[in-house]
Design an enzyme around this catalytic site. Structure first.
Site, mmCIF file in Angstrom:
data_model
loop_
_atom_site.group_PDB
_atom_site.id
_atom_site.type_symbol
_atom_site.label_atom_id
_atom_site.label_comp_id
_atom_site.label_asym_id
_atom_site.label_seq_id
_atom_site.Cartn_x
_atom_site.Cartn_y
_atom_site.Cartn_z
ATOM 1 C CD GLU A 284 17.209 -20.163 -28.275
ATOM 2 O OE1 GLU A 284 16.356 -20.667 -27.547
ATOM 3 O OE2 GLU A 284 17.524 -18.937 -28.205
ATOM 4 C CB CYS A 309 10.783 -18.304 -27.363
ATOM 5 S SG CYS A 309 11.546 -17.550 -28.818
#
Length: 367
Positions: A284, A309
């Site tokens: 990401e 996360c």
């Protein structure tokens, strides 16, 4: 929609075709030029071919074709209707069918011991139907009825020849199927109930939805990952156009994690441990860095094959991503979901229709 079914001897090809005809309004199509071996599929000792194989009705005769070209031309003109065939004798014909965007290939297989039991049941049924005393006027039994294939070893040789012959073997067809069914069902009722849960007619299998398309790109990006702990891929999208992609691994100029570049990942620490010493950038993060803040306007969606996360979640919120779509869960799903919820970022899980190998006896099919 045009479904082709291939499979090993007595795996259930005709039975599945009959299911599609009975329960989903499909019509069987036949290639008259294909040699018939007489080895009909059997489920629970009952020949499925008796339900739907070549009949003398005028409607059936209209759906028998001398060549695959004729069959394909017919289906192409009537592609909005539902058609099914088990007559796919080689890869050349499969290639012809596969060029059509409305074609789906399904394969079916079963352990050889299961198929041998079905084959024996079929032989017994044929003997009951055709077995006449010598000198009678009844039709002569087929080679299989005469007991030529009367051992598991002989059946295994026949099966191996059908699947693995270097010229005529059909195993290459099975390996190309979008949906590969492992059919150990012992009854028609059980098989039909299981097939009903698979959503075989899901249009995503023919033309992927946008979610399927972008998640596939994220999964493809993950294959470039060099992180020793987990492969993750990410795609950032706006207005159904890809802005950037990313995968996890060590930064540019550093030794790849897979070559020993990150001591934390190579030490094999458990999830969540030693994160402050990890040198790998998450998928990401790489996607956001590639996109840049100026391109992440309202309506941007982030697709990731693994739920972000907590660290990535706060960065996703900061740059203004409006929606996050993920496939697999992660150990921090709850914390990430709380951050997204408070920030007004939509989070949802996307699970594509089941493809690949599907065991029809697995318990999760019934949950």
């Amino acid at each position: 929609m045009f479904i082709g079914i291939c499979g090993s001897i007595c795996a259930g090809k005709r039975t599945i075709a009959h299911y599609l005809v009975d329960h989903h309004g499909f019509t069987r199509l036949y290639l008259d030029c294909r040699p018939r071996d007489g080895l009909d599929d059997v489920v629970n000792g009952a020949s499925a071919s008796s339900n739907s194989d070549l009949s003398s009705s005028s409607s059936s005769r209209q759906h028998i074709f001398s060549t695959s070209d004729q069959l394909l031309e017919f289906v192409t003109k009537h592609w909005r209707e539902r058609w099914v065939t088990i007559d796919i004798p080689d890869e050349f014909i499969l290639d012809m069918y596969s060029r059509r965007p409305f074609f789906l290939l399904i394969s079916v297989d079963a352990p050889i011991t299961v198929r041998w039991q079905r084959f024996q049941a079929r032989q017994q049924q044929q003997q009951n139907c055709h077995g006449a005393s010598p000198g009678s006027d009844s039709p002569s039994p087929s080679p299989t009825d005469r007991g030529i294939i009367n051992t598991l070893e002989a059946f295994a040789h026949l099966s191996d020849s059908q699947l693995y012959d270097p010229v005529t073997g059909l195993h290459s067809l099975l390996s190309r199927a979008t949906v590969r069914l492992l059919n150990t069902s012992s009854s028609l009722a059980h098989l039909y109930a299981t097939l009903g849960k698979l959503d075989l007619l899901n249009p995503d299998r023919l033309r992927p939805s946008w979610d399927s398309y972008f998640m596939s790109l994220a999964s493809l990006a993950a294959q470039r990952s060099n992180c020793m702990k987990r492969r993750v891929g990410c795609v950032v999208v706006r207005d159904k156009r890809v802005i950037s992609t990313g995968y996890n691994g060590t930064p540019r100029g550093l030794q790849n994690c897979s070559e020993g570049g990150c001591g934390r990942c190579n030490a094999g620490h458990g999830s969540g441990h030693g994160l402050t010493t990890c040198l790998c950038i998450h998928a990401e993060e790489n996607a956001l860095l590639e996109a840049g803040r100026e391109r992440l306007r309202e309506g941007t969606v982030l697709y990731c094959d693994t739920c972000p996360c907590l660290t990535c979640s706060i960065k996703i919120v900061q740059v203004g991503i409006g929606e996050v779509v993920y496939n697999q869960g992660y150990s921090m799903d709850g914390e990430a979901a709380a951050v997204f919820r408070e920030a007004g970022v939509r989070l949802r899980q996307f699970v594509p229709p089941a493809n690949g190998l599907i065991h029809l006896e697995k318990p999760e099919l019934y949950t």
